[in-house]
Design a protein around this motif. Structure first.
Motif, short mmCIF file in Angstrom:
data_model
loop_
_atom_site.label_atom_id
_atom_site.label_comp_id
_atom_site.label_asym_id
_atom_site.label_seq_id
_atom_site.Cartn_x
_atom_site.Cartn_y
_atom_site.Cartn_z
N GLY A 121 -0.95 10.12 -2.53
CA GLY A 121 -2.28 9.58 -2.42
C GLY A 121 -2.91 9.16 -3.73
O GLY A 121 -4.14 9.03 -3.82
N ARG A 124 -3.54 6.46 -6.90
CA ARG A 124 -3.61 5.02 -7.09
C ARG A 124 -2.32 4.53 -7.75
O ARG A 124 -1.82 5.15 -8.70
CB ARG A 124 -4.81 4.67 -7.97
N GLU A 143 -0.43 -6.47 -1.01
CA GLU A 143 -1.32 -6.17 0.11
C GLU A 143 -0.83 -4.96 0.89
O GLU A 143 -1.61 -4.09 1.28
CB GLU A 143 -1.41 -7.39 1.04
N THR A 197 -1.40 -1.76 -1.13
CA THR A 197 -2.83 -1.47 -1.16
C THR A 197 -3.29 -0.89 0.18
O THR A 197 -4.09 0.06 0.23
CB THR A 197 -3.63 -2.72 -1.51
N ALA A 198 -2.79 -1.45 1.28
CA ALA A 198 -3.13 -0.92 2.60
C ALA A 198 -2.66 0.52 2.74
O ALA A 198 -3.36 1.38 3.28
CB ALA A 198 -2.52 -1.79 3.69
N GLU A 223 -2.19 2.64 0.26
CA GLU A 223 -3.05 3.46 -0.60
C GLU A 223 -4.33 3.88 0.13
O GLU A 223 -4.81 5.01 -0.03
CB GLU A 223 -3.47 2.65 -1.84
N ARG A 224 -4.85 2.97 0.92
CA ARG A 224 -6.12 3.23 1.64
C ARG A 224 -5.92 3.96 2.96
O ARG A 224 -6.87 4.20 3.70
CB ARG A 224 -6.82 1.90 1.89
N GLY A 225 -4.68 4.30 3.26
CA GLY A 225 -4.41 4.98 4.51
C GLY A 225 -4.49 4.08 5.72
O GLY A 225 -4.62 4.56 6.85
N GLU A 226 -4.38 2.76 5.51
CA GLU A 226 -4.52 1.82 6.61
C GLU A 226 -3.18 1.43 7.23
O GLU A 226 -3.14 0.61 8.15
CB GLU A 226 -5.25 0.56 6.11
N SER A 227 -2.10 1.98 6.73
CA SER A 227 -0.80 1.74 7.33
C SER A 227 0.06 2.99 7.16
O SER A 227 -0.17 3.79 6.25
CB SER A 227 -0.11 0.53 6.70
N VAL A 284 -4.98 -7.19 4.60
CA VAL A 284 -5.70 -6.49 3.55
C VAL A 284 -5.47 -7.22 2.24
O VAL A 284 -4.36 -7.60 1.92
CB VAL A 284 -5.19 -5.04 3.41
#
Length: 337
Positions: A273, A275, A304, A307-308, A310-314, A334
């Protein structure tokens, strides 16, 4: 006196080798990191590629070095920590004090020159992989070597006889070439793969070849020289990568001393988690392409996807097939930020 900034994996490895060789040095930490680093009984570097572990006393620590003592600075932090590291350097260092960046890519060189105009700012290409196991305890998963331009004799001399092999590098051309090679990091991070898997698993090496090919074309069009660290022209390495992944892996492993279990640090960063440095790798290629009125859709897409994640979006890790399918989708959901 040499000032090594950053007690992370690279800083620990370099401090361990140079300290064992008797080089006078200080290791600079933030006040936040100092208690944990100071609690370490000594410094240790394990070598996955063989040989006994390197062990020695804890180096002298500092949070603010005396500018009159500093004769050379090695900056060994990650990009997110660069500004804080530069804030911690003495503002009144002698103007001829070299600032040597070990960071990936070329963005750090620009930032250091902005903050310390007039100082010699030199790239040092780290040609090994290391993981920090605990404060001042690192593991090297590739033969420890560093690329330094021959004309920077004082920096070359610093490493001579230390056990850290010095290879001649072509300045910023080497930094751009290492950036190209490190385009593998996003692939490895998304799939939790080793370097060997990225270069040999068919779907992964196809994505990597596309990233390399696109990145090299952007650099050529922009008039930027580069020198990849694999010992052959990039065209030859790409041919191997597309048609004989085993040969591409053997070449990279021999040239860089990579072990079969070596993986980019971005794998660990994304898994924990933290950066990542994707904006300084594929993101740097995509940004350069935009500034030159070009397209770098493959590198933009991998940036992309990381980055997704990193944000927990995938969800990660992806399989090779999942990554290939995600790279082929026309619409990105993203934007790297």
């Amino acid at each position: 006196m040499l000032l090594i900034v950053g007690p992370g994996a690279v800083g620990t490895v370099i401090a361990g080798y140079l300290g064992a060789a008797g080089r006078p040095l200080r290791l600079q930490c933030t006040r936040h990191d100092l208690p944990a680093v100071a609690a370490a009984e000594g410094i240790a570097v394990e070598r996955v590629t063989g040989g006994p572990a390197l062990a020695g006393p804890r180096p002298l620590l500092t949070t603010s070095a005396d500018p009159d003592e500093v004769r050379q600075v090695l900056i060994c932090v990650k990009h997110p920590d660069l500004d804080a590291a530069l804030d911690g350097l003495p503002a009144d260092m002698r103007a001829d004090t070299p600032l040597v960046s070990t960071l990936n890519g070329v963005g750090a060189l620009r930032r250091i020159r902005e903050r310390f105009p007039g100082h010699p700012v030199l790239p040092a290409t780290i040609l090994f992989n290391a993981q920090l196991l605990e404060p001042l305890h690192a593991r090297v998963s590739a033969r420890p070597q560093i690329g330094i331009p021959r004309e920077h004799g004082a920096t070359v001399a610093l490493f001579r006889g230390s056990g850290l092999r010095v290879r001649a590098a072509r300045g910023e051309a080497a930094a751009w070439g290492k950036l190209l090679f490190n385009l593998s990091a996003g692939i490895a991070a998304l799939t939790h793969s080793t370097f060997r898997e990225v270069l040999t698993v068919p779907g992964l090496r196809a994505v990597y070849a596309d990233l390399l090919d696109e990145g090299a074309e952007v650099l050529r069009t922009a008039g930027i020289d580069f020198s990849v660290p694999v010992g052959v022209p990039l065209t030859v390495f790409l041919r191997l990568l597309r048609h004989n992944g085993g040969a591409a892996w053997r070449l990279a492993a021999w040239r860089l001393g990579l072990g079969g279990s070596a993986y980019p640090s971005m794998v660990s960063d994304l898994a924990h988690g933290r950066r990542t440095e994707i904006d300084l790798l594929s993101g740097e290629i995509a940004g350069l392409a935009r500034r030159k009125g070009l397209e770098a859709t493959r590198n933009q897409r991998i940036a992309e996807l990381v980055t997704a994640a990193e944000r927990g979006e995938s969800r990660i890790p992806m399989t090779a097939d999942m990554l290939v399918a995600a790279m082929d989708r026309r619409q990105a959901t993203v934007r790297p930020g």
